[in-house]
Scaffold this motif. Sequence first.
Motif, PDB file in Angstrom:
ATOM      1  N   TYR A  78       7.778   3.240   0.787  1.00  0.00           N
ATOM      2  CA  TYR A  78       8.785   2.274   1.204  1.00  0.00           C
ATOM      3  C   TYR A  78       8.224   1.210   2.155  1.00  0.00           C
ATOM      4  N   GLU A  79       8.536  -0.064   1.848  1.00  0.00           N
ATOM      5  CA  GLU A  79       8.141  -1.156   2.737  1.00  0.00           C
ATOM      6  C   GLU A  79       8.892  -1.085   4.066  1.00  0.00           C
ATOM      7  N   ARG A  80      10.136  -0.627   4.013  1.00  0.00           N
ATOM      8  CA  ARG A  80      10.983  -0.663   5.203  1.00  0.00           C
ATOM      9  C   ARG A  80      10.662   0.433   6.219  1.00  0.00           C
ATOM     10  N   CYS A  81       9.852   1.402   5.827  1.00  0.00           N
ATOM     11  CA  CYS A  81       9.562   2.529   6.720  1.00  0.00           C
ATOM     12  C   CYS A  81       8.605   2.115   7.835  1.00  0.00           C
ATOM     13  N   ASN A  82       9.035   2.298   9.095  1.00  0.00           N
ATOM     14  CA  ASN A  82       8.120   2.073  10.223  1.00  0.00           C
ATOM     15  C   ASN A  82       8.164   3.219  11.234  1.00  0.00           C
TER      16      ASN A  82
END
Length: 317
Positions: free
Chosen positions: A305-309
């Motif tokens: 996922y791109e949104r995972c931080n």
Amino acid sequence: MNFDKIGPIALGSRLRALSNTVTEDAQQIYHLYDVELKPKWFPIFYFLSTQKTGESITSIANEIGQSHPSVIKIVREMSKAGLVAEKKDKTDGRKNNILLTKKGMDITSKIQTQYTDVESALNDILAQTKHNIWLALQEFEYLLSEKSLFTRVAEQRKIRESSQIEIVDYLPEHHSAFKQLNEDWITNYFKIEEADRKALDNPQEYILEKGGKILVALQNDTILGVCALLKMQDEKYDYELAKMAVSPKARGKGIGLLLGNSIIEKAKSLGASKLYLESNTILKPAISLYGKLGFKKVVGHSTPYERCNIQMELHLK
């Protein structure tokens, strides 16, 4: 009105009725002692009578526990009656202090005998009661200062509504709600990614048939929330907590916590020893929820996922 029949829910109304009764008597008592005061002026009058110098409106409001506008209104009434006056502060010319006038100070001397008799009368009443209302009020005020009545009622509402919510295993008829709740939640903050689409379009194949589980929160057959366990092909973690979404109409009912605890118990029943999840730090309520569930921050795990931080884990054993 029979307050005993209504019970504690009429506490505010009963206190107002008692206040009205005492206030009416207080007005007669002032007349009895020929003291030119109104009951509502007394807190400000008494506070100023104990001060050698004047006090600001803010100081008075803080001391007597009344609002700033309320104190301003009463001070104006007392000023019109000639009991108080305004004076510039000697150290801060921008601030006005309120102090008793000579007329107000004369009342301070005159009212002392009234204080003595009122205190004796009230002590006599308290001595005849089984429950000392003065001490009870102190206790009640302390408890409300610790946690307001509004907060306590909101908590009880959440407990009651949570008790009406049923957590059930996912069935095919839950698919549309599972998909819609998650899509609404994701698009509100981010964008739908390929990994989302696979799981949401076909949860049977991508979650359940791979050894995962989905739980659904129901209230009167209405789906309020969903949460999934994804079986992980990873030596470190057994399952990923994912696809948790709660209907906007149901937020504040504790459904997220209820689903989280239920999915953790489901993982334990499957023999899991460690759970994993991915999120984003802009989702502060979600991060707070995961913390309540016992998850701790970790780093270094790969993600689709791109949104995972932020990544978190929970040890179950």
